[in-house]
Design a protein around this motif. Structure first.
Motif, short mmCIF file in Angstrom:
data_model
loop_
_atom_site.label_atom_id
_atom_site.label_comp_id
_atom_site.label_asym_id
_atom_site.label_seq_id
_atom_site.Cartn_x
_atom_site.Cartn_y
_atom_site.Cartn_z
N LEU A 83 0.83 -1.21 0.00
CA LEU A 83 0.00 0.00 0.00
C LEU A 83 0.86 1.26 0.00
CD1 LEU A 83 -2.57 -1.12 2.72
CD2 LEU A 83 -2.75 -1.38 0.23
N ALA A 84 1.90 1.26 0.81
CA ALA A 84 2.76 2.45 0.94
C ALA A 84 4.11 2.04 1.50
CB ALA A 84 2.11 3.47 1.86
N THR A 85 5.11 2.89 1.27
CA THR A 85 6.42 2.70 1.87
C THR A 85 6.79 3.95 2.66
OG1 THR A 85 7.48 3.44 -0.18
CG2 THR A 85 7.29 1.07 0.14
N ILE A 86 7.46 3.71 3.79
CA ILE A 86 7.87 4.81 4.68
C ILE A 86 9.34 4.64 5.03
CG2 ILE A 86 7.50 5.87 6.95
CD1 ILE A 86 4.62 4.89 6.85
N ALA A 87 10.10 5.73 4.88
CA ALA A 87 11.49 5.75 5.29
C ALA A 87 11.56 6.12 6.76
CB ALA A 87 12.27 6.77 4.47
N PRO A 88 12.49 5.55 7.50
CA PRO A 88 12.60 5.89 8.93
C PRO A 88 12.98 7.35 9.15
CG PRO A 88 14.50 4.62 8.23
CD PRO A 88 13.54 4.65 7.06
N ALA A 89 12.60 7.87 10.31
CA ALA A 89 12.91 9.26 10.64
C ALA A 89 14.39 9.41 10.94
CB ALA A 89 12.10 9.71 11.84
#
Length: 89
Positions: A83-89
């Motif tokens: 659904l989506a990809t997120i890079a770490p903070a």
């Protein structure tokens, strides 16, 4: 959610520690709250999938920045679809 700066990139150009948000069940995307480049906190709502007349929230597992949202409102998704990809903070 807010827009942020650059993300950490590894030697092969891959984002280090990238998180994938996947569909838990077959359903229809009823709302999308995030967009590419926006920072999210742990637990922020990214999108909602409806299945069997139940709304299933899809949230950020950790703080980070949305790299990509692969679905839109009204799209049908299958179990385990990305659904989506997120890079770490």
């Amino acid at each position: 959610m807010r827009r942020g700066g650059p993300v950490a990139v590894g030697a092969k150009g891959l984002v280090v520690g990238m998180m994938e948000l996947r569909a838990e069940i077959t359903g229809v995307v009823v709302d999308v709250f995030g967009e590419r480049g926006v920072d999210v906190a742990e637990g922020d709502l990214v999108l909602i999938v409806e299945a069997m007349k139940m709304e299933i929230p899809v949230v950020a597992p950790r703080a980070g920045r949305i790299l990509d949202i692969r679905v839109g409102k009204g799209d049908t998704v299958q179990e385990d679809d990305l659904l989506a990809t997120i890079a770490p903070a």
